[in-house]
Motif scaffolding. Structure first.
Motif, PDB file in Angstrom:
ATOM      1  N   PRO A   2       0.817  -1.226   0.000  1.00  0.00           N
ATOM      2  CA  PRO A   2       0.000   0.000   0.000  1.00  0.00           C
ATOM      3  C   PRO A   2       0.849   1.274   0.000  1.00  0.00           C
ATOM      4  CG  PRO A   2      -0.896  -1.581   1.556  1.00  0.00           C
ATOM      5  CD  PRO A   2       0.429  -2.121   1.117  1.00  0.00           C
ATOM      6  N   ALA A   3       1.950   1.270   0.753  1.00  0.00           N
ATOM      7  CA  ALA A   3       2.823   2.448   0.774  1.00  0.00           C
ATOM      8  C   ALA A   3       3.423   2.698  -0.604  1.00  0.00           C
ATOM      9  CB  ALA A   3       3.934   2.262   1.808  1.00  0.00           C
ATOM     10  N   GLY A   4       3.787   1.608  -1.282  1.00  0.00           N
ATOM     11  CA  GLY A   4       4.313   1.750  -2.633  1.00  0.00           C
ATOM     12  C   GLY A   4       3.280   2.307  -3.592  1.00  0.00           C
ATOM     13  N   MET A   5       2.028   1.892  -3.442  1.00  0.00           N
ATOM     14  CA  MET A   5       0.967   2.407  -4.304  1.00  0.00           C
ATOM     15  C   MET A   5       0.726   3.891  -4.043  1.00  0.00           C
ATOM     16  SD  MET A   5      -1.120   2.020  -6.731  1.00  0.00           S
ATOM     17  CE  MET A   5      -1.139   0.244  -7.013  1.00  0.00           C
ATOM     18  N   VAL A   6       0.763   4.299  -2.775  1.00  0.00           N
ATOM     19  CA  VAL A   6       0.612   5.719  -2.442  1.00  0.00           C
ATOM     20  C   VAL A   6       1.743   6.530  -3.080  1.00  0.00           C
ATOM     21  CG1 VAL A   6       0.705   7.406  -0.560  1.00  0.00           C
ATOM     22  CG2 VAL A   6      -0.681   5.350  -0.308  1.00  0.00           C
ATOM     23  N   ALA A   7       2.954   5.990  -3.032  1.00  0.00           N
ATOM     24  CA  ALA A   7       4.091   6.676  -3.650  1.00  0.00           C
ATOM     25  C   ALA A   7       3.897   6.811  -5.164  1.00  0.00           C
ATOM     26  CB  ALA A   7       5.388   5.922  -3.347  1.00  0.00           C
ATOM     27  N   LEU A   8       3.337   5.789  -5.791  1.00  0.00           N
ATOM     28  CA  LEU A   8       3.068   5.857  -7.236  1.00  0.00           C
ATOM     29  C   LEU A   8       2.002   6.907  -7.546  1.00  0.00           C
ATOM     30  CD1 LEU A   8       3.119   2.049  -8.181  1.00  0.00           C
ATOM     31  CD2 LEU A   8       4.846   3.780  -8.724  1.00  0.00           C
TER      32      LEU A   8
END
Length: 307
Positions: A2-8
């Motif tokens: 989820p953190a990676g998706m927020v960063a994207l």
């Protein structure tokens, strides 16, 4: 994950800010706005962890940009898509209801001579249909589990404490504080005024005056150009509606407004050449001084275990 998706989402928002600047001002303004957005410490802070309000800038832009393009191109699908993005934004934070007011007002006022009442009602219906689709996962969850989140939101709004607002509830003070904080927190790496006692930097007062002057000049240029009704409503209704919100307001509550100060300042910088270049260099330098990856983590968990 989820953190990676927020960063994207955060990274994609940089491109959307460029599109907004290019659409409403100029390509140069779009590049400057996206560049400033990309190095803003506050934006980076909200783009590096998993939290439901963090992708709000992305979905706010997509919601309003689709609505704008839909009305210009008379595209039913874009207006419907705008509603879908609004439904998703509403699941991220309930203050996305401010976007609803902005969109309803924009449809009512945009191209008033060209859009008859029947067509406007059709646009509202398309917007509502898209919203219900985008909001449907939340509605399904609420219906299945007895509306727990809806009840919590209603209790918070109507019985959430005795706070009268973060600046005492005075209308002028609320608007002044929000307008300044929107520019101050996003364009510099300095803290809010409530934390100023923690700082001994003598340059802060100079930056305060500088940001005030820059914000006023950028807003004055924007109003003089009469560029776009949507940006006008986004800024003034977005800030003005907080007058009716009698609770403390935190930085992330303003996330649906995050792109605006960058767009207005970039527009001013793009028109002022040498002065604008100097301002741009100072803003980028200040932001890079405050980005989080320049400093080691505090490792609070390890310190707690050691103690």
């Amino acid at each position: 994950g989820p953190a990676g998706m927020v960063a994207l989402f955060g990274t994609a928002t940089i491109y959307l800010v460029y599109l907004l600047g290019k659409e409403f001002f100029s390509e140069k303004a779009g590049l400057i706005a996206s560049g400033l957005y990309a190095v803003s410490p506050l934006v980076i802070a909200y783009s590096r962890s998993s939290w439901n309000p963090n992708p709000m800038p992305f979905f706010s832009i997509m919601t309003l940009l689709c609505l704008y393009k839909g009305l210009v191109k008379k595209s039913r699908w874009l207006i419907f898509a705008s509603g879908v993005f609004l439904g998703i934004a509403m699941q991220l934070h309930y203050l996305a209801v401010f976007l609803v007011v902005i969109m309803i007002t924009y449809i009512a006022l945009a191209n008033a001579k060209l859009l008859n009442l029947k067509l406007k009602i059709k646009n509202y219906f398309l917007l509502l249909s898209g919203f219900l689709l985008g909001f449907s996962p939340f509605l399904a969850f609420e219906i299945r589990h007895g509306f727990p989140n809806t009840q919590t939101i209603l209790k918070f709004v109507f019985n959430g404490g005795k706070d009268t607002g973060f600046v005492g509830g005075d209308v002028f003070n609320v608007l002044e504080d929000l307008f300044f904080r929107l520019f101050w927190r996003l364009l510099t790496h300095y803290p809010s005024f409530g934390e100023m006692n923690l700082w001994q930097d003598p340059t802060i007062s100079k930056w305060v005056y500088g940001i005030v002057i820059l914000a006023v000049l950028s807003l004055a240029l924007f109003l003089w150009q009469r560029k776009n009704l949507l940006l006008f409503l986004w800024l003034f209704l977005g800030i003005g509606l907080f007058v009716f919100y009698k609770k403390p307001v935190y930085d992330y509550y303003l996330s649906f407004l995050f792109p605006l100060p960058f767009l207005l300042v970039a527009n001013f910088i793009s028109k002022t050449k040498i002065l604008g270049l100097a301002i741009l260099i100072l803003l980028v330098y200040n932001s890079l001084e405050g980005v989080y990856f320049r400093y080691p983590p505090n490792r609070q968990m390890e310190q707690t275990k050691t103690i």
